[in-house]
Design an enzyme around this catalytic site. Sequence first.
Site, PDB file in Angstrom:
ATOM      1  N   HIS A   1       0.813  -1.229   0.000  1.00  0.00           N
ATOM      2  CA  HIS A   1       0.000   0.000   0.000  1.00  0.00           C
ATOM      3  C   HIS A   1       0.845   1.278   0.000  1.00  0.00           C
ATOM      4  O   HIS A   1       0.316   2.359   0.239  1.00  0.00           O
ATOM      5  CB  HIS A   1      -0.964   0.004   1.197  1.00  0.00           C
ATOM      6  CG  HIS A   1      -0.315   0.172   2.548  1.00  0.00           C
ATOM      7  ND1 HIS A   1      -0.850  -0.373   3.693  1.00  0.00           N
ATOM      8  CD2 HIS A   1       0.788   0.848   2.973  1.00  0.00           C
ATOM      9  CE1 HIS A   1      -0.104  -0.052   4.732  1.00  0.00           C
ATOM     10  NE2 HIS A   1       0.901   0.688   4.321  1.00  0.00           N
TER      11      HIS A   1
ATOM     12  N   HIS B   1      -3.377   5.011   9.074  1.00  0.00           N
ATOM     13  CA  HIS B   1      -2.066   5.498   9.547  1.00  0.00           C
ATOM     14  C   HIS B   1      -2.192   6.795  10.340  1.00  0.00           C
ATOM     15  O   HIS B   1      -1.285   7.620  10.335  1.00  0.00           O
ATOM     16  CB  HIS B   1      -1.129   5.729   8.375  1.00  0.00           C
ATOM     17  CG  HIS B   1      -0.762   4.482   7.612  1.00  0.00           C
ATOM     18  ND1 HIS B   1      -1.611   3.868   6.722  1.00  0.00           N
ATOM     19  CD2 HIS B   1       0.373   3.744   7.601  1.00  0.00           C
ATOM     20  CE1 HIS B   1      -1.014   2.806   6.193  1.00  0.00           C
ATOM     21  NE2 HIS B   1       0.195   2.717   6.710  1.00  0.00           N
TER      22      HIS B   1
ATOM     23  N   HIS C   1       9.481  -3.737   6.635  1.00  0.00           N
ATOM     24  CA  HIS C   1       9.957  -2.356   6.556  1.00  0.00           C
ATOM     25  C   HIS C   1       9.906  -1.693   7.918  1.00  0.00           C
ATOM     26  O   HIS C   1       9.091  -2.038   8.777  1.00  0.00           O
ATOM     27  CB  HIS C   1       9.200  -1.508   5.532  1.00  0.00           C
ATOM     28  CG  HIS C   1       7.728  -1.259   5.727  1.00  0.00           C
ATOM     29  ND1 HIS C   1       6.789  -2.253   5.792  1.00  0.00           N
ATOM     30  CD2 HIS C   1       7.021  -0.103   5.824  1.00  0.00           C
ATOM     31  CE1 HIS C   1       5.569  -1.729   5.901  1.00  0.00           C
ATOM     32  NE2 HIS C   1       5.687  -0.415   5.939  1.00  0.00           N
TER      33      HIS C   1
ATOM     34  N   GLU D   1       2.601  -4.850   9.657  1.00  0.00           N
ATOM     35  CA  GLU D   1       1.396  -4.720   8.825  1.00  0.00           C
ATOM     36  C   GLU D   1       1.004  -6.037   8.150  1.00  0.00           C
ATOM     37  O   GLU D   1      -0.168  -6.258   7.855  1.00  0.00           O
ATOM     38  CB  GLU D   1       1.611  -3.662   7.725  1.00  0.00           C
ATOM     39  CG  GLU D   1       1.641  -2.237   8.229  1.00  0.00           C
ATOM     40  CD  GLU D   1       1.989  -1.227   7.118  1.00  0.00           C
ATOM     41  OE1 GLU D   1       1.838  -0.030   7.371  1.00  0.00           O
ATOM     42  OE2 GLU D   1       2.436  -1.624   6.014  1.00  0.00           O
TER      43      GLU D   1
HETATM   44  C1  DHB Z   1       6.012   3.434   3.311  1.00  0.00           C
HETATM   45  C2  DHB Z   1       5.441   2.245   3.731  1.00  0.00           C
HETATM   46  C3  DHB Z   1       4.274   2.272   4.493  1.00  0.00           C
HETATM   47  O1  DHB Z   1       3.672   1.157   4.956  1.00  0.00           O
HETATM   48  C4  DHB Z   1       3.670   3.476   4.802  1.00  0.00           C
HETATM   49  O2  DHB Z   1       2.508   3.435   5.478  1.00  0.00           O
HETATM   50  C5  DHB Z   1       4.239   4.673   4.400  1.00  0.00           C
HETATM   51  C6  DHB Z   1       5.413   4.634   3.642  1.00  0.00           C
HETATM   52  C7  DHB Z   1       7.238   3.427   2.476  1.00  0.00           C
HETATM   53  O3  DHB Z   1       7.907   2.401   2.371  1.00  0.00           O
HETATM   54  O4  DHB Z   1       7.547   4.436   1.857  1.00  0.00           O
HETATM   55 FE    FE Z   2       1.906   1.511   6.003  1.00  0.00          FE
END
Ligand code: DHB
Ligand code: FE
Length: 281
Positions: A12, A59, A193, A240
């Site tokens: 996403h 978020h 991430h 997530e």
């Molecule tokens: C990114 C990933 C995310 O899950 C998010 O909510 C905002 C940014 C990213 O990797 O840039």
């Molecule tokens: Fe995210």
Amino acid sequence: MAKIIGGVTTSHIPAVGNAISDGVTQEHYWKRFFDGYQPVHAWLDEKKPDVIIVVYNDHGLNFFLDKAPTFAIGCADQYENADEGWGLKPTAPFTGDAQFSWHLAESLIEQEFDMCTCQEMLVDHGFVNPVRVLYGDHEHWPVKTIPLAVNTVQHPLPSAKRCFKLGQALKQAIESYPEDINVAVVGTGGMSHQLQGERAGIIDVDYDLACMDSVINDPAWFYNQSNAEIIEKAGTEGIETIMWLVMRGALGDKVNCLHKHYHAPISNTGAGVLLLEAADE
Ligand code: DHB
Ligand code: FE
């Protein structure tokens, strides 16, 4: 009766929305990522689900840290994109199905999942970009969408196992709806991430691939991990990926994997695409 015709997983990240808006999806950086969706597009074209239930995390837009429901479901006929700072994209409002949403909420609550019901719900990139990457942009969306939000932001978070069980309850909720509609469930977000702190930027490709295999063949391996273990491996935002287990729980014991694709890094994440159908039991 309503039927679950399949499950999809997708990233996403905000940059995906920018790439679509800027028309750069076939440029070098993005091409492999977006090409990973081609079999999903073909499947959606062929099967034409009437409704997709998008399991996503807010978020800090519709729910801020002061009020964070563990599980929430949109019960509206329309949802507006109002992304909170990654750049508002001119996206047509999404078409909901309030009547179906209320049935789902009633059934889930009867099955002891005490959903927060939202008659108004603003949606952010967690919901918007999955729909855009699956369908492209439209003035009038060719599918109805139901946002199902899982808190993956404000601790304590639900466990991976609880997400899987929510999916099992969702299966029963969908299949008890008397209208003849075809439904797909979309698990969004992930994969590994971390966006801040000393470990910012970590991506564990082997772990992501193990999670993808587990979602297909052995979800218990994934859902028996604690959130602390998942965050250790996948990063603070890698958690997530527990939302994929809602989709997987809704598909039943065994699935056929029609398509699997992984790409890393894209922005700060590993991105996984799965297309699953329930196997005849
Ligand atoms: C990114 C990933 C995310 O899950 C998010 O909510 C905002 C940014 C990213 O990797 O840039
Ligand atoms: Fe995210």
